[in-house]
Design a protein around this motif. Structure first.
Motif, PDB file in Angstrom:
ATOM      1  N   GLY A 171       0.661  -1.274  -0.031  1.00  0.00           N
ATOM      2  CA  GLY A 171       0.119  -0.016   0.023  1.00  0.00           C
ATOM      3  C   GLY A 171       0.792   1.248  -0.140  1.00  0.00           C
ATOM      4  N   SER A 172       0.212   2.413  -0.232  1.00  0.00           N
ATOM      5  CA  SER A 172       0.893   3.609  -0.313  1.00  0.00           C
ATOM      6  C   SER A 172       1.830   3.766   1.115  1.00  0.00           C
ATOM      7  CB  SER A 172      -0.034   4.820  -0.338  1.00  0.00           C
ATOM      8  OG  SER A 172       0.296   6.080   0.314  1.00  0.00           O
ATOM      9  N   PHE A 173       3.100   4.184   1.133  1.00  0.00           N
ATOM     10  CA  PHE A 173       3.851   4.573   2.131  1.00  0.00           C
ATOM     11  C   PHE A 173       3.130   5.701   2.980  1.00  0.00           C
ATOM     12  CE2 PHE A 173       7.367   6.294   4.534  1.00  0.00           C
ATOM     13  CZ  PHE A 173       7.717   5.037   5.178  1.00  0.00           C
ATOM     14  N   ASN A 174       2.809   6.749   2.166  1.00  0.00           N
ATOM     15  CA  ASN A 174       2.223   7.862   2.738  1.00  0.00           C
ATOM     16  C   ASN A 174       0.880   7.621   3.400  1.00  0.00           C
ATOM     17  OD1 ASN A 174       3.896   9.743   1.507  1.00  0.00           O
ATOM     18  ND2 ASN A 174       2.635  10.141  -0.086  1.00  0.00           N
ATOM     19  N   LEU A 175       0.251   6.629   3.145  1.00  0.00           N
ATOM     20  CA  LEU A 175      -0.972   6.311   3.910  1.00  0.00           C
ATOM     21  C   LEU A 175      -0.768   5.419   5.114  1.00  0.00           C
ATOM     22  CD1 LEU A 175      -4.045   6.340   4.289  1.00  0.00           C
ATOM     23  CD2 LEU A 175      -4.354   4.416   2.729  1.00  0.00           C
ATOM     24  N   ARG A 176       0.238   4.731   4.764  1.00  0.00           N
ATOM     25  CA  ARG A 176       0.572   3.785   6.098  1.00  0.00           C
ATOM     26  C   ARG A 176       1.129   4.735   7.123  1.00  0.00           C
ATOM     27  NH1 ARG A 176       4.259  -0.033   4.867  1.00  0.00           N
ATOM     28  NH2 ARG A 176       4.807   0.887   2.899  1.00  0.00           N
ATOM     29  N   GLU A 177       2.099   5.563   6.790  1.00  0.00           N
ATOM     30  CA  GLU A 177       2.724   6.547   7.865  1.00  0.00           C
ATOM     31  C   GLU A 177       1.600   7.355   8.506  1.00  0.00           C
ATOM     32  OE1 GLU A 177       6.180   7.913   8.701  1.00  0.00           O
ATOM     33  OE2 GLU A 177       6.157   5.747   8.412  1.00  0.00           O
ATOM     34  N   THR A 178       0.514   7.887   7.622  1.00  0.00           N
ATOM     35  CA  THR A 178      -0.597   8.678   8.103  1.00  0.00           C
ATOM     36  C   THR A 178      -1.270   7.888   9.264  1.00  0.00           C
ATOM     37  OG1 THR A 178      -0.741   9.993   6.097  1.00  0.00           O
ATOM     38  CG2 THR A 178      -2.384  10.187   7.461  1.00  0.00           C
ATOM     39  N   MET A 179      -1.421   6.483   8.737  1.00  0.00           N
ATOM     40  CA  MET A 179      -2.316   5.720   9.657  1.00  0.00           C
ATOM     41  C   MET A 179      -1.746   5.329  11.285  1.00  0.00           C
ATOM     42  SD  MET A 179      -4.863   3.904   8.381  1.00  0.00           S
ATOM     43  CE  MET A 179      -4.812   2.353   8.743  1.00  0.00           C
ATOM     44  N   ILE A 180      -0.343   5.507  11.198  1.00  0.00           N
ATOM     45  CA  ILE A 180       0.231   5.516  12.579  1.00  0.00           C
ATOM     46  C   ILE A 180      -0.454   6.717  13.514  1.00  0.00           C
ATOM     47  CG2 ILE A 180       2.257   5.622  13.694  1.00  0.00           C
ATOM     48  CD1 ILE A 180       3.759   4.872  11.328  1.00  0.00           C
ATOM     49  N   SER A 181      -0.418   7.789  13.054  1.00  0.00           N
ATOM     50  CA  SER A 181      -1.065   8.471  14.263  1.00  0.00           C
ATOM     51  C   SER A 181      -2.519   8.537  14.228  1.00  0.00           C
ATOM     52  CB  SER A 181      -0.568   9.928  13.798  1.00  0.00           C
ATOM     53  OG  SER A 181      -1.166  10.263  12.437  1.00  0.00           O
ATOM     54  N   HIS A 182      -3.057   8.381  13.037  1.00  0.00           N
ATOM     55  CA  HIS A 182      -4.647   8.293  13.150  1.00  0.00           C
ATOM     56  C   HIS A 182      -4.927   6.963  13.828  1.00  0.00           C
ATOM     57  CE1 HIS A 182      -8.662   8.411  11.264  1.00  0.00           C
ATOM     58  NE2 HIS A 182      -8.628   7.325  11.018  1.00  0.00           N
ATOM     59  N   MET A 183      -4.307   5.842  13.968  1.00  0.00           N
ATOM     60  CA  MET A 183      -4.864   4.854  14.588  1.00  0.00           C
ATOM     61  C   MET A 183      -4.439   5.158  16.243  1.00  0.00           C
ATOM     62  SD  MET A 183      -6.182   2.287  12.982  1.00  0.00           S
ATOM     63  CE  MET A 183      -6.954   3.549  11.999  1.00  0.00           C
TER      64      MET A 183
END
Length: 497
Positions: A171-183
């Protein structure tokens, strides 16, 4: 010269651009033989004057026809229809003219699924005025304009397309990085990018996780009634599906403990928030007990948290994955349920070694997702658009839930029973056995309402005579009309005792 001013008509109300309309109509004139092969087309200024558009529009139309191979430019002469038109006719290599090649069954053997034929393949041309789904968001409320804005912006950037395909399988690294703080902010879940894989919805996550955890003969525990599609996945992998009853506090952990004493349990599949289909929430005590049992008997918990984002009565419990589970929880979620079913973006969170193998399986069936869409979603999460959308829709969906309850009490009191869910997008509605849903659904369909016949939730001869009544995707008037149609279908289906 042909009267192009009457042969070409422009409709600016269409979504098709003007230059494309002109190109398409010239193409049809060529195909129909009105504009002959080898003949010259009017000059760009002349045709622009005839059809009353800017010259640059005609240039764009001619460029389109040239790119497709229909016309060519002769220096100092103009645009000419090519002598050999690009309509390629396939050559017949089989001298025996057979009929429709797929009109019979496949003669060579293949491995058939156990659930073949359960879900009919309907034509997508079938249109119902109203549809009762099992709990989907309202696509009309989704922030598609914002998402499309971000998508279009990225299409214009050259670096968008300069990524190695193999690196996008997770998956997109940008989205996975964003998911860290979102989760962390929304679910109290601590993870790194190496713990996250994006998928095409929660169903893909369930299949991949189960493929890594189950082999033929392995035992998996699920709730009953439960999510039938997940059960079909486990059965297709050859696992023994052990069903545990679900009550108002969720799956029965005492019976899980008993099963663990007798059997080697490999996996527990659980939906802690708004269990599918009953919508109940797993109690804190049972959450703690499940984690204890997983450690004691060394099995993996697949936590399907597809419906976390919508809560109306109180704050949600944190997921099992946010606790001290010692890497025994595979956490699954989906933006498809939060935003729109057309946005096929789900996710799986687990230990880094598990995710590495999950990515390998994902590449076998789907090399990569839509990384541009995933990057666009990451931008909406980062700038707060998603949180604002969820907050707004929580109020809307709560109003729709309450309205559905009011309508059920008004039109079908004593005929249906339900428990008011504290969140989610559906109500588990059970009908009196004297009113079989299978017959009700047929009569409702004649009035333009689609509702499933309840058979999907039945198992081993047990008929719940119930449906998940999805309210989130329907407006208040639509909910009223749907209930009225069902109510009008009840009289004719009453069964004598």
């Amino acid at each position: 010269m042909l009267p192009f001013d009457t042969l070409i008509t422009i409709d600016k109300t269409l979504s098709v651009s003007v230059y494309q309309q002109i190109a398409n109509q010239i193409l049809m004139l060529i195909k129909n033989g009105i504009v002959k092969s080898g003949s010259y087309l009017p000059g760009t200024r002349e045709l622009a004057r005839m059809v009353v558009v800017h010259r640059k529009t005609i240039i764009a139309a001619y460029n389109e026809l040239s790119a497709q191979g229909w016309i060519t430019v002769i220096p100092r002469k103009g645009f000419i229809v090519v002598p050999n038109l690009p309509e390629v006719q396939p050559q017949q290599w089989d001298q025996q003219k057979a009929g429709f090649a797929y009109e019979s069954s496949m003669p060579s053997p293949f491995y058939k699924t156990n659930q073949y034929g359960v879900i009919p393949l309907a034509s997508d041309t079938m249109v119902h005025e109203l549809i009762i789904d099992d709990g989907h968001p309202d696509m009309r409320l989704a922030p598609m304009d914002l998402l499309n804005r971000e998508y279009r912006s990225r299409l214009k950037k050259v670096q968008t397309f300069k990524r190695v395909s193999a690196t996008l399988a997770a998956g997109s690294f940008n989205l996975r990085e964003t998911m860290i703080s979102h989760m962390a902010q929304t679910r109290g879940l601590q993870a790194q990018a190496s713990n996250i894989m994006m998928t095409h919805g929660a169903q893909m996550s369930i299949y991949i996780a189960a493929s890594l955890l189950l082999k033929p003969g392995d035992n998996v525990i699920v709730g009953e009634p439960g999510y039938f599609v997940a059960n079909q996945v486990f059965e297709s992998l050859g696992a023994n599906v052990i069903r545990m009853p679900v009550d108002q506090d969720g799956i029965n952990t005492d019976l899980i403990a008993t099963a663990c004493q007798k059997l080697n349990i490999r996996m527990l599949y659980v939906v802690p928030h708004h269990h599918h289909p009953t919508t109940v929430t797993l109690s804190p005590q049972r959450r703690m007990r499940i984690l204890e049992l997983a450690e004691e008997h060394n099995f993996t918990i697949v936590e399907d948290d597809y419906d976390y984002d919508f809560h109306y009565s109180s704050s949600p419990y944190l997921p099992l994955a946010s606790g001290n589970h010692q890497n025994r929880v595979v956490y699954i979620g989906s933006f498809s349920k939060s935003l729109s079913t057309s946005i096929r973006i789900g996710f799986m969170i687990a230990s880094a070694d598990f995710i590495a193998h999950a990515v390998h399986i994902r590449r076998l069936i789907d090399l990569k997702g839509d990384h541009i869409m995933e990057d666009s979603l990451a931008a909406l999460i980062e700038n707060g658009d998603i949180n604002r959308y969820l907050k707004k829709n929580n109020k809307i969906y709560k109003e729709r839930r309450d309205h559905l309850i009011k309508m059920l009490d008004t039109y079908m009191k004593g005929i249906v029973s339900y428990e008011k869910p504290d969140g989610g997008m559906a109500i588990w509605v059970k009908f009196d056995p004297n009113y079989p849903i299978e017959q009700i659904s047929i009569k409702a369909a004649r009035q333009g309402l689609y509702m499933n016949n309840g058979k999907l939730f039945d198992n081993n001869g047990v008929s719940y005579n119930a449906i998940r009544f999805g309210f989130a995707s329907l407006t208040l008037p639509e909910i009223t009309k749907a209930v009225q149609i069902i109510s009008s279908s009840l009289v004719l289906t009453l069964q004598p005792k």
